[in-house]
Design a protein around this motif. Structure first.
Motif, PDB file in Angstrom:
ATOM      1  N   ARG A 331       0.838  -1.192   0.000  1.00 42.11           N
ATOM      2  CA  ARG A 331       0.000   0.000   0.000  1.00 42.11           C
ATOM      3  C   ARG A 331       0.876   1.247   0.000  1.00 42.11           C
ATOM      4  N   LEU A 340       1.305   2.002 -10.310  1.00 42.77           N
ATOM      5  CA  LEU A 340       0.172   1.389  -9.634  1.00 42.77           C
ATOM      6  C   LEU A 340       0.060  -0.085 -10.012  1.00 42.77           C
ATOM      7  N   THR A 345      -4.625  -3.584  -6.305  1.00 42.97           N
ATOM      8  CA  THR A 345      -5.551  -2.538  -5.874  1.00 42.97           C
ATOM      9  C   THR A 345      -6.993  -3.037  -5.922  1.00 42.97           C
ATOM     10  N   ASP A 378      -6.715   1.662  -0.775  1.00 41.32           N
ATOM     11  CA  ASP A 378      -6.696   0.509  -1.676  1.00 41.32           C
ATOM     12  C   ASP A 378      -5.490   0.506  -2.610  1.00 41.32           C
ATOM     13  N   PHE A 379      -4.869   1.657  -2.820  1.00 41.06           N
ATOM     14  CA  PHE A 379      -3.804   1.751  -3.812  1.00 41.06           C
ATOM     15  C   PHE A 379      -2.597   0.926  -3.378  1.00 41.06           C
ATOM     16  N   HIS A 380      -2.139   0.087  -4.289  1.00 40.23           N
ATOM     17  CA  HIS A 380      -0.924  -0.704  -4.088  1.00 40.23           C
ATOM     18  C   HIS A 380       0.101  -0.299  -5.140  1.00 40.23           C
TER      19      HIS A 380
END
Length: 572
Positions: A331, A340, A345, A378-380
């Protein structure tokens, strides 16, 4: 039936995978190894799971996680089992195990420790040098270690019938192992420098599995020797101490007084006497010592072990990389240069969609049922690792004593090592010391042609300013390690006959003291180094210098530069 150590190890694993944990098979890919793995599968119970673990496996595939496609199709989280869960009650196969990183090794080690997982591991160690070895966390948990060999006739390994192995598994729980055998295995492990009690337990399990496979109800000397060869010998860390001469041994104890006391309990006929226990320990230790690989014996008898060898040439990342070997995403927030990971995500966001829609409806926000509700958490972000760059610094003695006899041979050894560095895409540098000081003839470069030209034009003659050469190598090695976390390897080619002090004045005594003082500073820097003694006969001064440097000492035989190349190439 079982004509080699690898076949014996595979059969023992089939009998007791829970106690032994797994098998480390050393050796490159070959028809013999494929035949061995096929034979192992034939003696496992019908329907035993067998799963292959890729080196690039991610956590979701290995440990289980969200099935993204099914979750998006059904509108609810759908979990998928990982490879470890799929292999429950069976075996995992890990090819190229010597290249497994610390994260993958830790997860597999945790699965082997988990009794509920009921999984074993077959690790294929294809390393070609001592640097390329199985991670320590896995090596400790895999009870059996064997090397795949092919005999002169090229025959395939012969495994017992499945019914025989099934009967051995059923008989295993009733196999007895007396105290004398346990003492013999413990004494053998101690004599070989093994301190882990897990290893002794694995040897005990191997001895019981051997007895069960042979149809015996108790462990015999042959079973203990087999366990010592397959479990203890490959893990030897010390050479056994030589046996005491007969005259130095303690005199036998007087006979017990039970002969004069009728009421004293008689000795059980099944209880071994101290002499029998000692003989059992000596035979077990002899069997283990005979099975130690010759290369391991040479390393144990030589200098101190190198630090960080388990990492091999992979190295550690110096800074976050944007290309290279993919790592598990984490994350994070999107920023300059960051990429990204869309799938990760989506996996993080899907389980929360129902709750987020309820929150959105409660707040009276516009409804958009066809859209996926994403949040910042949520962003990985994708992560990568680039291997550490290695710079090999050749420090060549070009003084008069060197040029008189050995400079041509030293150039031949360096020429062969330069070719190896070019194949590995390592950088090379060349320092020469002669006369009153040292000179950097070739800064770090990947150009093989440029390195060869510098080596060919290397002149010889003059005094031996050994301290100046060591100091120049120390400065260059420090610069390499400070720049982007690079790794420097110093290769010294000298006869160590210093006769020029650090201040440029002649004198052997002061020159030797200055050289040792600089060598201690080089060792304190943590620089990896090797010293090739180029004198006609091995010099005590060169050995002392290597010990002060913490370097590996390699004498250069006359006219055998290729042999030195083979030895040194494994350590670079």
């Amino acid at each position: 039936m079982m004509n080699d150590a690898a076949t014996q190890a595979a059969c023992l694993l089939a009998v007791d995978p829970a106690g032994l944990g797994g098998l480390c098979l050393r050796g490159g890919h070959s028809p013999a190894r494929d035949a061995l793995l096929t034979g192992l599968r034939t003696v496992l119970p019908v329907g035993t799971p067998w799963r292959r673990v890729p080196l690039q496996v991610d956590d979701d595939r290995l440990l289980g996680g969200l099935d993204l496609g099914a979750s998006l199709a059904t509108g609810r989280p759908v979990q998928q089992p990982g490879l470890i869960a799929e292999a429950a009650g069976g075996l995992l196969l890990l090819p190229m195990a010597e290249r497994a990183d610390a994260g993958l090794a830790a997860r597999l080690a945790a699965a082997l420790d988990d009794r509920e997982a009921r999984v074993g591991l077959v690790a294929l160690d294809e390393g070609l040098s001592p640097d390329e070895t199985l991670p320590a966390s896995l090596q400790e948990r895999l009870g059996l270690i064997a090397t795949v060999t092919l005999d002169a006739h090229g025959s395939t390994p012969e495994f017992p019938a499945l019914a025989t192995v099934d009967a051995a598994r059923a008989r295993l729980a009733a196999v007895a192992c007396d105290e004398a055998t346990v003492q013999a295995l413990s004494a053998t492990a101690s004599a070989l420098g093994i301190v882990s009690m897990r290893t002794v337990w694995q040897a005990w399990c191997a001895a019981r599995a051997s007895a069960a496979l042979a149809g015996r109800s108790s462990v015999t000397q042959a079973d203990a020797e087999l366990a010592a060869r397959l479990v203890l010998a490959p893990r030897a860390r010390a050479l056994p101490a030589p046996a005491e001469p007969p005259e130095a041994q303690a005199p036998p104890s007087p006979p017990p007084e039970s002969q004069e006391r009728p009421d004293a309990p008689s000795t059980d006929a099944t209880t071994p006497s101290p002499s029998e226990v000692q003989a059992l320990q000596e035979q077990t230790l002899a069997a283990a010592q005979a099975a130690i690989p010759p290369g391991l014996l040479e390393s144990l008898a030589g200098m101190e072990p190198r630090q960080g060898a388990a990492g091999g040439r992979r190295g550690a990342p110096a800074r976050p990389a944007q290309s290279g070997r993919p790592l598990a995403s984490r994350r994070g927030s999107l920023g300059a240069g960051k990429r990204l990971d869309l799938l990760a995500t989506l996996r993080a966001a899907v389980p929360w969609q129902h709750l987020r829609r309820r929150e959105r409806d409660a707040q009276g926000l516009p409804s958009a049922p066809t859209r996926l509700l994403l949040r910042r958490d949520d962003f990985h972000i994708k992560r990568y690792r680039r291997p550490q760059e290695t710079t090999t610094v050749f420090v060549v003695d070009a003084s008069g004593s060197q040029a008189l006899h050995r400079l041509a041979e030293a150039k031949g050894a360096v020429e062969l090592l330069l070719a190896d560095c070019y194949v590995r895409r390592d950088r090379v540098a060349l320092i020469a010391f002669r006369g009153a000081g040292a000179e950097l003839l070739l800064p770090p470069t990947r150009s093989l042609a440029r390195a060869r030209r510098s080596l060919a034009s290397l002149p010889g003659g003059g005094g031996t300013p050994l301290a100046a050469g060591l100091e120049a190598a120390s400065l260059l090695g420090g610069q390499v390690q400070a720049r982007d976390g690079g790794r420097a390897v110093l290769v010294f080619l000298t006869d160590a006959r210093a006769n020029i002090a650090r201040d440029g004045s002649p004198g052997r005594t002061q020159a030797a003291q200055d050289a040792l003082a600089v060598a201690r500073r080089v060792r304190a820097q943590g620089l990896h180094s090797l010293l090739i003694d180029t004198s006609p006969r091995p010099e005590p001064a060169a050995l002392l210098l290597a010990q002060t440097l913490g370097a590996r000492y390699v004498p250069l035989p006359h006219g055998q530069a290729a042999q030195v190349h083979a030895v040194v190439a494994q350590a670079i």
